[in-house]
Design a protein around this motif. Structure first.
Motif, PDB file in Angstrom:
ATOM      1  N   GLY A 100      40.350  76.996  49.388  1.00 47.34           N
ATOM      2  CA  GLY A 100      39.046  77.637  49.437  1.00 47.34           C
ATOM      3  C   GLY A 100      37.974  76.879  48.677  1.00 47.34           C
ATOM      4  O   GLY A 100      36.790  76.933  49.039  1.00 47.34           O
ATOM      5  N   ALA A 101      38.358  76.163  47.623  1.00 46.76           N
ATOM      6  CA  ALA A 101      37.391  75.478  46.767  1.00 46.76           C
ATOM      7  C   ALA A 101      36.668  74.344  47.472  1.00 46.76           C
ATOM      8  O   ALA A 101      35.602  73.902  47.012  1.00 46.76           O
ATOM      9  CB  ALA A 101      38.082  74.945  45.508  1.00 46.76           C
ATOM     10  N   VAL A 102      37.220  73.869  48.575  1.00 43.14           N
ATOM     11  CA  VAL A 102      36.584  72.757  49.299  1.00 43.14           C
ATOM     12  C   VAL A 102      36.184  73.149  50.720  1.00 43.14           C
ATOM     13  O   VAL A 102      35.744  72.308  51.504  1.00 43.14           O
ATOM     14  CB  VAL A 102      37.516  71.523  49.342  1.00 43.14           C
ATOM     15  N   GLY A 122      33.025  79.243  45.175  1.00 40.41           N
ATOM     16  CA  GLY A 122      32.786  79.678  43.807  1.00 40.41           C
ATOM     17  C   GLY A 122      33.921  80.507  43.241  1.00 40.41           C
ATOM     18  O   GLY A 122      34.402  80.247  42.127  1.00 40.41           O
ATOM     19  N   ILE A 123      34.375  81.518  43.963  1.00 41.99           N
ATOM     20  CA  ILE A 123      35.436  82.386  43.448  1.00 41.99           C
ATOM     21  C   ILE A 123      36.739  81.616  43.298  1.00 41.99           C
ATOM     22  O   ILE A 123      37.519  81.853  42.366  1.00 41.99           O
ATOM     23  CB  ILE A 123      35.625  83.636  44.337  1.00 41.99           C
ATOM     24  N   CYS A 124      36.976  80.646  44.180  1.00 44.29           N
ATOM     25  CA  CYS A 124      38.204  79.852  44.069  1.00 44.29           C
ATOM     26  C   CYS A 124      38.157  78.923  42.866  1.00 44.29           C
ATOM     27  O   CYS A 124      39.167  78.734  42.173  1.00 44.29           O
ATOM     28  CB  CYS A 124      38.418  79.057  45.354  1.00 44.29           C
ATOM     29  N   LEU A 125      36.998  78.357  42.579  1.00 49.88           N
ATOM     30  CA  LEU A 125      36.856  77.530  41.380  1.00 49.88           C
ATOM     31  C   LEU A 125      37.102  78.361  40.125  1.00 49.88           C
ATOM     32  O   LEU A 125      37.758  77.906  39.183  1.00 49.88           O
ATOM     33  CB  LEU A 125      35.461  76.914  41.332  1.00 49.88           C
ATOM     34  N   ALA A 146      32.497  69.857  41.796  1.00 44.01           N
ATOM     35  CA  ALA A 146      31.677  71.007  42.185  1.00 44.01           C
ATOM     36  C   ALA A 146      30.364  71.061  41.412  1.00 44.01           C
ATOM     37  O   ALA A 146      29.407  71.690  41.880  1.00 44.01           O
ATOM     38  CB  ALA A 146      32.460  72.303  41.974  1.00 44.01           C
ATOM     39  N   LEU A 147      30.272  70.412  40.259  1.00 41.73           N
ATOM     40  CA  LEU A 147      29.009  70.377  39.524  1.00 41.73           C
ATOM     41  C   LEU A 147      27.937  69.598  40.273  1.00 41.73           C
ATOM     42  O   LEU A 147      26.751  69.699  39.948  1.00 41.73           O
ATOM     43  CB  LEU A 147      29.212  69.756  38.137  1.00 41.73           C
ATOM     44  N   ALA A 148      28.345  68.819  41.268  1.00 43.22           N
ATOM     45  CA  ALA A 148      27.397  68.068  42.096  1.00 43.22           C
ATOM     46  C   ALA A 148      27.286  68.660  43.495  1.00 43.22           C
ATOM     47  O   ALA A 148      26.752  68.023  44.406  1.00 43.22           O
ATOM     48  CB  ALA A 148      27.822  66.605  42.179  1.00 43.22           C
ATOM     49  N   GLU A 149      27.764  69.873  43.676  1.00 40.98           N
ATOM     50  CA  GLU A 149      27.702  70.608  44.947  1.00 40.98           C
ATOM     51  C   GLU A 149      26.270  70.792  45.421  1.00 40.98           C
ATOM     52  O   GLU A 149      25.336  70.787  44.634  1.00 40.98           O
ATOM     53  CB  GLU A 149      28.288  72.004  44.699  1.00 40.98           C
ATOM     54  N   SER A 150      26.113  71.028  46.727  1.00 34.70           N
ATOM     55  CA  SER A 150      24.783  71.324  47.265  1.00 34.70           C
ATOM     56  C   SER A 150      24.344  72.752  46.959  1.00 34.70           C
ATOM     57  O   SER A 150      23.148  73.037  46.875  1.00 34.70           O
ATOM     58  CB  SER A 150      24.774  71.105  48.781  1.00 34.70           C
ATOM     59  N   ASP A 151      25.302  73.669  46.770  1.00 33.32           N
ATOM     60  CA  ASP A 151      25.013  75.079  46.539  1.00 33.32           C
ATOM     61  C   ASP A 151      24.882  75.338  45.042  1.00 33.32           C
ATOM     62  O   ASP A 151      25.828  75.150  44.274  1.00 33.32           O
ATOM     63  CB  ASP A 151      26.146  75.923  47.138  1.00 33.32           C
ATOM     64  N   ALA A 152      23.702  75.796  44.617  1.00 37.00           N
ATOM     65  CA  ALA A 152      23.460  76.001  43.185  1.00 37.00           C
ATOM     66  C   ALA A 152      24.398  77.043  42.592  1.00 37.00           C
ATOM     67  O   ALA A 152      24.848  76.901  41.445  1.00 37.00           O
ATOM     68  CB  ALA A 152      22.008  76.416  42.957  1.00 37.00           C
ATOM     69  N   VAL A 154      27.432  77.653  43.412  1.00 34.38           N
ATOM     70  CA  VAL A 154      28.748  77.038  43.224  1.00 34.38           C
ATOM     71  C   VAL A 154      28.718  76.124  42.009  1.00 34.38           C
ATOM     72  O   VAL A 154      29.680  76.076  41.226  1.00 34.38           O
ATOM     73  CB  VAL A 154      29.183  76.270  44.489  1.00 34.38           C
ATOM     74  N   ARG A 155      27.623  75.411  41.816  1.00 33.75           N
ATOM     75  CA  ARG A 155      27.508  74.568  40.619  1.00 33.75           C
ATOM     76  C   ARG A 155      27.592  75.433  39.363  1.00 33.75           C
ATOM     77  O   ARG A 155      28.251  75.069  38.383  1.00 33.75           O
ATOM     78  CB  ARG A 155      26.185  73.787  40.640  1.00 33.75           C
TER      79      ARG A 155
END
Length: 300
Positions: A100-102, A122-125, A146-152, A154-155
């Protein structure tokens, strides 16, 4: 069809009050439903009942919803609910969370497509730090990516998960993320909040460096992170910051942060400001005191 789904979701929701013995067979059946909203509600009820015996059923449902996901699970509602239920039930096997995280799920919207899987990632992270069958280094790789994800959002969840991980490696990454900054100020705020969780008093000078008398988004986020840390040293920093704060929104953020601290000195300061301060400050102090859930803290 829509009415049947609504009725079924309502029926399943009421099972949380039926007791595990009576509810589990019905919830198990609902987890196998082809409608993602029904499976999502079943997962929510399973978590509320603490029905760990339903984890295998949830894992099978999750596999099904990953197949042709746009068709079988639009908006990722089923997968999100199941991932959250697995986390809440303390499932410690990483495989479903790593998947789920990816996961990216592009769905048609007006003018193009949109990724609907951000909440799932997000929930999986957030679940990964609780998994016992994966090395710490592997979890950290996922969180750093995930800190460089497109979704804020999720970051922010990645930064929150680093707070749960703890350790010097998390602290160093969080310091770097905060220093680099983010297009979404709330992500920087979460990095600072998580850093304070990991390092406690050691992080105070670093977070203090984000405060600015003129205010700004980063300064406001830093103030709120300090208040949320509930540390006496953070209250000292906030009270000192108030003395030089000039930006109106920043001053209000400092007062909210003092309220969030739940510190006796902060409460007394807010009460006095509410009673004796200039009109604008007094109004902001009263609003800050309203953040307390108990009336005695608000009224004295």
């Amino acid at each position: 069809m829509a009415r049947r789904i609504e009725e079924e979701v309502g029926r399943i929701s009421h099972l949380r009050h039926a007791g595990a013995a009576a509810a589990v067979p019905e919830v198990r059946k609902a987890l196998g439903d082809r409608v993602n909203l029904v499976a999502a509600k079943a997962a929510e009820v399973a978590a509320a009942l603490r029905a760990q015996e339903l984890i295998p059923d949830m894992l099978r449902a999750l596999d099904r919803l990953f197949e042709n996901p746009v068709k079988h699970d639009p908006q990722c509602w089923g997968k999100v609910a199941i991932a959250r239920a697995l986390k809440d039930l303390d499932h410690q096997e990483a495989a479903p969370f790593l998947r789920g995280a990816v996961h990216v799920q592009m769905e048609p919207v007006w003018g193009g497509t949109q990724d609907t899987a951000g909440p799932l990632r997000g929930i999986c992270l957030l679940a990964l730090p609780g998994c016992g069958d994966i090395r710490r280094e592997e979890i950290m790789r996922h969180l750093v990516n995930a800190l460089a994800e497109s979704d804020a959002a999720v970051r922010a969840d990645a930064a929150r998960a680093m707070g749960a991980m703890g350790g010097d490696d998390s602290a160093l990454v969080l310091r770097l993320k905060a220093r680099i900054g983010d297009a979404a100020p709330a992500v920087t705020g979460q990095a600072l909040e998580s850093l304070l969780i990991v390092e406690r008093a050691q992080a105070l000078p670093f977070v203090k460096g984000f405060l600015d008398p003129m205010g700004g988004a980063a300064a406001e986020e830093a103030a709120l992170a300090l208040g949320g840390s509930r540390m006496a040293g953070a209250v000292d920093v906030l009270l000192t910051a108030w003395e030089t704060a000039t930006g109106a929104e920043y001053r209000e953020a400092v007062l909210r942060a003092l309220s969030l601290s739940r510190d006796d000195r902060a409460v007394e300061f807010l009460r006095k400001l509410a009673a004796e301060g200039p009109e604008r400050d007094a109004k902001a102090a009263r609003a800050a005191l309203e953040l307390f859930p108990d009336s005695t803290a608000r009224t004295g």
